[in-house]
Design a protein around this motif. Structure first.
Motif, PDB file in Angstrom:
ATOM      1  N   ILE A   1      47.331   5.198 -52.646  1.00 30.22           N
ATOM      2  CA  ILE A   1      47.033   6.574 -53.030  1.00 30.22           C
ATOM      3  C   ILE A   1      47.660   7.532 -52.025  1.00 30.22           C
ATOM      4  O   ILE A   1      48.227   8.567 -52.400  1.00 30.22           O
ATOM      5  CB  ILE A   1      45.510   6.773 -53.175  1.00 30.22           C
ATOM      6  CG1 ILE A   1      45.034   6.016 -54.420  1.00 30.22           C
ATOM      7  CG2 ILE A   1      45.147   8.253 -53.253  1.00 30.22           C
ATOM      8  CD1 ILE A   1      43.531   5.872 -54.529  1.00 30.22           C
ATOM      9  N   GLY A   2      47.616   7.162 -50.744  1.00 27.56           N
ATOM     10  CA  GLY A   2      48.252   7.968 -49.706  1.00 27.56           C
ATOM     11  C   GLY A   2      49.759   8.065 -49.854  1.00 27.56           C
ATOM     12  O   GLY A   2      50.385   9.032 -49.392  1.00 27.56           O
TER      13      GLY A   2
ATOM     14  N   GLY B   1      40.427  -3.710 -54.188  1.00 29.74           N
ATOM     15  CA  GLY B   1      41.034  -2.678 -53.361  1.00 29.74           C
ATOM     16  C   GLY B   1      42.218  -3.117 -52.539  1.00 29.74           C
ATOM     17  O   GLY B   1      42.699  -2.372 -51.693  1.00 29.74           O
TER      18      GLY B   1
ATOM     19  N   ARG C   1      45.396   6.238 -59.230  1.00 31.59           N
ATOM     20  CA  ARG C   1      44.673   5.029 -59.643  1.00 31.59           C
ATOM     21  C   ARG C   1      45.180   4.541 -61.003  1.00 31.59           C
ATOM     22  O   ARG C   1      45.302   3.341 -61.231  1.00 31.59           O
ATOM     23  CB  ARG C   1      43.177   5.293 -59.696  1.00 31.59           C
ATOM     24  CG  ARG C   1      42.582   5.478 -58.319  1.00 31.59           C
ATOM     25  CD  ARG C   1      41.068   5.323 -58.334  1.00 31.59           C
ATOM     26  NE  ARG C   1      40.503   5.601 -57.033  1.00 31.59           N
ATOM     27  CZ  ARG C   1      40.428   4.726 -56.034  1.00 31.59           C
ATOM     28  NH1 ARG C   1      40.907   3.511 -56.204  1.00 31.59           N
ATOM     29  NH2 ARG C   1      39.892   5.055 -54.883  1.00 31.59           N
TER      30      ARG C   1
ATOM     31  N   TRP D   1      48.997  -3.811 -49.596  1.00 27.32           N
ATOM     32  CA  TRP D   1      48.431  -2.490 -49.367  1.00 27.32           C
ATOM     33  C   TRP D   1      47.005  -2.405 -49.885  1.00 27.32           C
ATOM     34  O   TRP D   1      46.659  -3.041 -50.866  1.00 27.32           O
ATOM     35  CB  TRP D   1      49.236  -1.407 -50.100  1.00 27.32           C
ATOM     36  CG  TRP D   1      50.683  -1.435 -49.811  1.00 27.32           C
ATOM     37  CD1 TRP D   1      51.326  -0.810 -48.795  1.00 27.32           C
ATOM     38  CD2 TRP D   1      51.700  -2.115 -50.551  1.00 27.32           C
ATOM     39  NE1 TRP D   1      52.684  -1.059 -48.855  1.00 27.32           N
ATOM     40  CE2 TRP D   1      52.934  -1.867 -49.926  1.00 27.32           C
ATOM     41  CE3 TRP D   1      51.674  -2.936 -51.680  1.00 27.32           C
ATOM     42  CZ2 TRP D   1      54.128  -2.385 -50.385  1.00 27.32           C
ATOM     43  CZ3 TRP D   1      52.868  -3.468 -52.139  1.00 27.32           C
ATOM     44  CH2 TRP D   1      54.075  -3.180 -51.495  1.00 27.32           C
ATOM     45  N   THR D   2      46.243  -1.526 -49.252  1.00 30.26           N
ATOM     46  CA  THR D   2      44.925  -1.198 -49.789  1.00 30.26           C
ATOM     47  C   THR D   2      45.127  -0.097 -50.827  1.00 30.26           C
ATOM     48  O   THR D   2      46.157   0.591 -50.833  1.00 30.26           O
ATOM     49  CB  THR D   2      43.972  -0.692 -48.692  1.00 30.26           C
ATOM     50  OG1 THR D   2      44.488   0.533 -48.166  1.00 30.26           O
ATOM     51  CG2 THR D   2      43.794  -1.718 -47.586  1.00 30.26           C
ATOM     52  N   ALA D   3      44.141   0.082 -51.689  1.00 29.78           N
ATOM     53  CA  ALA D   3      44.213   1.161 -52.684  1.00 29.78           C
ATOM     54  C   ALA D   3      44.354   2.506 -51.975  1.00 29.78           C
ATOM     55  O   ALA D   3      45.123   3.374 -52.414  1.00 29.78           O
ATOM     56  CB  ALA D   3      42.964   1.148 -53.565  1.00 29.78           C
ATOM     57  N   LYS D   4      43.653   2.656 -50.881  1.00 26.99           N
ATOM     58  CA  LYS D   4      43.727   3.906 -50.111  1.00 26.99           C
ATOM     59  C   LYS D   4      45.150   4.171 -49.630  1.00 26.99           C
ATOM     60  O   LYS D   4      45.643   5.303 -49.693  1.00 26.99           O
ATOM     61  CB  LYS D   4      42.754   3.828 -48.927  1.00 26.99           C
ATOM     62  CG  LYS D   4      42.642   5.093 -48.132  1.00 26.99           C
ATOM     63  CD  LYS D   4      41.598   4.947 -47.031  1.00 26.99           C
ATOM     64  CE  LYS D   4      41.459   6.232 -46.242  1.00 26.99           C
ATOM     65  NZ  LYS D   4      40.447   6.116 -45.186  1.00 26.99           N
ATOM     66  N   GLU D   5      45.834   3.133 -49.158  1.00 24.17           N
ATOM     67  CA  GLU D   5      47.214   3.290 -48.700  1.00 24.17           C
ATOM     68  C   GLU D   5      48.135   3.660 -49.863  1.00 24.17           C
ATOM     69  O   GLU D   5      49.008   4.533 -49.723  1.00 24.17           O
ATOM     70  CB  GLU D   5      47.706   2.004 -48.026  1.00 24.17           C
ATOM     71  CG  GLU D   5      47.054   1.736 -46.686  1.00 24.17           C
ATOM     72  CD  GLU D   5      47.378   0.359 -46.141  1.00 24.17           C
ATOM     73  OE1 GLU D   5      47.437   0.241 -44.910  1.00 24.17           O
ATOM     74  OE2 GLU D   5      47.563  -0.599 -46.934  1.00 24.17           O
TER      75      GLU D   5
END
Length: 142
Positions: free
Chosen positions: A8-9, A32, A14, A2-6
């Motif tokens: 967090i989603g 990330g 963080r 996963w990306t950090a954005k995923e």
């Protein structure tokens, strides 16, 4: 992976992501990008494809693909822009305008000629090993 954005989603903060990394339950593969498995050549290559789908394996990593062996770290890649891959000890990225690649064993790699040229330039692979690789590929007609 996963990306950090995923993450967090999915509701992870963080702080929680960092905590999971410190506990060894999550591994930072690239800046990330996180995975459950610790970084290996194949895990890092999957992460690179996630953030740089046009990347090509280059140099010693391309040699490993042509030889049919597992990728070692650091993974060496050719990219059009390298900013996303900075700061990782698991990747050596070379910027290039020449992004023509081929598919070999399910990997995207630079041509055999480019592979040999890069390895000779970097002195990352023994020339006699490169000679053997070229001779084997020539004999097999691929």
């Amino acid at each position: 992976m996963w990306t950090a954005k995923e993450l967090i989603g999915m509701g992870y903060s963080r702080r929680r992501i960092n905590s999971l990394v410190k506990e060894g339950k999550l591994h930072r593969v690239l800046r990330g990008v996180y995975a459950l498995d610790p970084p290996s050549g194949e895990v890092v290559w999957s992460a690179i494809r996630l953030v740089r789908p046009g990347a090509l394996l280059d140099g010693k990593s391309a040699v490993e693909v042509y030889q049919g062996v597992s990728l070692s770290l650091p993974v060496r890649v050719r990219v059009s822009t390298s900013n996303v891959l900075r700061g990782s000890r698991n990747v050596v990225a070379r910027r290039s305008q020449r992004m023509d690649g081929i598919a070999h064993r399910g990997f995207r790699v630079v041509s055999l000629v480019d592979t040999v040229a890069t390895c000779l330039d970097e002195r990352s692979v023994n020339p006699s090993e490169l000679r053997r690789l070229v001779e084997e590929r020539y004999k097999s007609g691929s």
